[in-house]
Scaffold this motif. Structure first.
Motif, PDB file in Angstrom:
ATOM      1  N   UNK A 266       5.526  13.311  17.475  1.00  0.00           N
ATOM      2  CA  UNK A 266       4.878  12.956  16.213  1.00  0.00           C
ATOM      3  C   UNK A 266       5.228  11.521  15.843  1.00  0.00           C
ATOM      4  N   UNK A 267       4.273  10.866  15.173  1.00  0.00           N
ATOM      5  CA  UNK A 267       4.486   9.503  14.689  1.00  0.00           C
ATOM      6  C   UNK A 267       4.248   9.480  13.187  1.00  0.00           C
ATOM      7  N   UNK A 268       5.087   8.745  12.479  1.00  0.00           N
ATOM      8  CA  UNK A 268       4.903   8.610  11.043  1.00  0.00           C
ATOM      9  C   UNK A 268       3.777   7.626  10.775  1.00  0.00           C
ATOM     10  N   UNK A 269       2.854   7.982   9.862  1.00  0.00           N
ATOM     11  CA  UNK A 269       1.746   7.078   9.558  1.00  0.00           C
ATOM     12  C   UNK A 269       1.612   6.781   8.076  1.00  0.00           C
ATOM     13  N   UNK A 270       2.473   7.346   7.274  1.00  0.00           N
ATOM     14  CA  UNK A 270       2.375   7.055   5.851  1.00  0.00           C
ATOM     15  C   UNK A 270       3.531   7.625   5.073  1.00  0.00           C
ATOM     16  N   UNK A 271       3.723   7.088   3.887  1.00  0.00           N
ATOM     17  CA  UNK A 271       4.776   7.544   2.992  1.00  0.00           C
ATOM     18  C   UNK A 271       4.190   7.656   1.598  1.00  0.00           C
ATOM     19  N   UNK A 272       4.341   8.810   0.990  1.00  0.00           N
ATOM     20  CA  UNK A 272       3.910   8.999  -0.386  1.00  0.00           C
ATOM     21  C   UNK A 272       5.141   9.002  -1.275  1.00  0.00           C
ATOM     22  N   UNK A 273       5.260   7.961  -2.071  1.00  0.00           N
ATOM     23  CA  UNK A 273       6.369   7.864  -3.010  1.00  0.00           C
ATOM     24  C   UNK A 273       6.172   8.900  -4.120  1.00  0.00           C
ATOM     25  N   UNK A 274       7.285   9.491  -4.549  1.00  0.00           N
ATOM     26  CA  UNK A 274       7.261  10.439  -5.673  1.00  0.00           C
ATOM     27  C   UNK A 274       6.264  11.572  -5.460  1.00  0.00           C
ATOM     28  N   UNK A 275       6.186  12.088  -4.242  1.00  0.00           N
ATOM     29  CA  UNK A 275       5.225  13.149  -3.918  1.00  0.00           C
ATOM     30  C   UNK A 275       5.515  14.440  -4.673  1.00  0.00           C
ATOM     31  N   UNK A 276       6.781  14.747  -4.843  1.00  0.00           N
ATOM     32  CA  UNK A 276       7.188  15.946  -5.578  1.00  0.00           C
ATOM     33  C   UNK A 276       8.132  15.548  -6.699  1.00  0.00           C
ATOM     34  N   UNK A 277       8.085  16.315  -7.771  1.00  0.00           N
ATOM     35  CA  UNK A 277       9.008  16.122  -8.887  1.00  0.00           C
ATOM     36  C   UNK A 277       9.605  17.476  -9.223  1.00  0.00           C
ATOM     37  N   UNK A 278      10.920  17.568  -9.054  1.00  0.00           N
ATOM     38  CA  UNK A 278      11.621  18.831  -9.286  1.00  0.00           C
ATOM     39  C   UNK A 278      12.771  18.556 -10.250  1.00  0.00           C
ATOM     40  N   UNK A 279      12.702  19.173 -11.403  1.00  0.00           N
ATOM     41  CA  UNK A 279      13.744  18.996 -12.421  1.00  0.00           C
ATOM     42  C   UNK A 279      14.020  17.521 -12.701  1.00  0.00           C
ATOM     43  N   UNK A 280      12.974  16.730 -12.779  1.00  0.00           N
ATOM     44  CA  UNK A 280      13.107  15.326 -13.116  1.00  0.00           C
ATOM     45  C   UNK A 280      13.475  14.414 -11.954  1.00  0.00           C
ATOM     46  N   UNK A 281      13.645  14.978 -10.756  1.00  0.00           N
ATOM     47  CA  UNK A 281      14.003  14.187  -9.574  1.00  0.00           C
ATOM     48  C   UNK A 281      12.778  14.088  -8.671  1.00  0.00           C
ATOM     49  N   UNK A 282      12.493  12.860  -8.215  1.00  0.00           N
ATOM     50  CA  UNK A 282      11.352  12.634  -7.340  1.00  0.00           C
ATOM     51  C   UNK A 282      11.761  12.663  -5.871  1.00  0.00           C
TER      52      UNK A 282
END
Length: 169
Positions: A141-157
């Protein structure tokens, strides 16, 4: 250890492992534990998923104990049917480092090749889950992207890394 395509007969075991995964690693899954435990007919829905076309869930077994799972889901729509996605990858903490994750992913990749028509497999992984990312890279597998702040759990991204494996290259 044995890798098997799951059938409705193990839906209860799968669901118990799924809840463990959601509870212990909320940052690794889109579904929350709280959402999952309130789902109606969860085991029955899981059993139906195991027989749905294009939906392949593999289990790693240590004797008769389910210790890990992964789902390969082929896209249904005509224009993206050449793609499949990896979902719900999980190995119990006590079984990590023994090759179950690699064996599960290898089975899913082989199934994608056997199905025919699947040209690429996509997945996303929590960006700071270095062990999982290393496994995926080792498998091609190759990384092709990064989504910043994709999840927010109890105020933590949490950021998500997007990865792809091209089967025809």
């Amino acid at each position: 250890m044995e890798i098997r395509l799951l059938t409705p007969s193990v839906a209860t075991n799968y669901w118990a492992l799924r809840l463990e995964a959601l509870k212990n690693h909320p940052e690794a899954f889109l579904t929350s534990y709280e959402e999952a435990v309130t789902r109606e007919n969860a085991v029955e829905q899981t059993a139906r998923n195991f027989t749905a076309e294009g939906n392949y869930t593999f289990g790693a077994f240590d004797k008769d104990e389910l210790i890990g799972v992964v789902t390969l889901l082929q896209e249904e729509r005509m224009k993206i049917r050449h793609r499949a996605n990896i979902f719900a990858m999980y190995v119990t903490p006590r079984s990590r480092g023994l090759g179950a994750g690699k064996a599960l992913m290898t089975a899913a990749i082989q199934k994608a090749k056997d199905v025919g028509g699947i040209e690429q497999i996509n997945l996303n992984v929590t960006a700071n889950n270095h062990r999982a990312k290393q496994l995926y890279i080792q498998l091609g597998f190759q990384e092709f992207g990064l989504e910043k702040n994709a999840l927010k759990i109890d105020g933590v991204y949490y950021d998500d890394a997007y990865m792809v494996l091209h089967l025809n290259r």
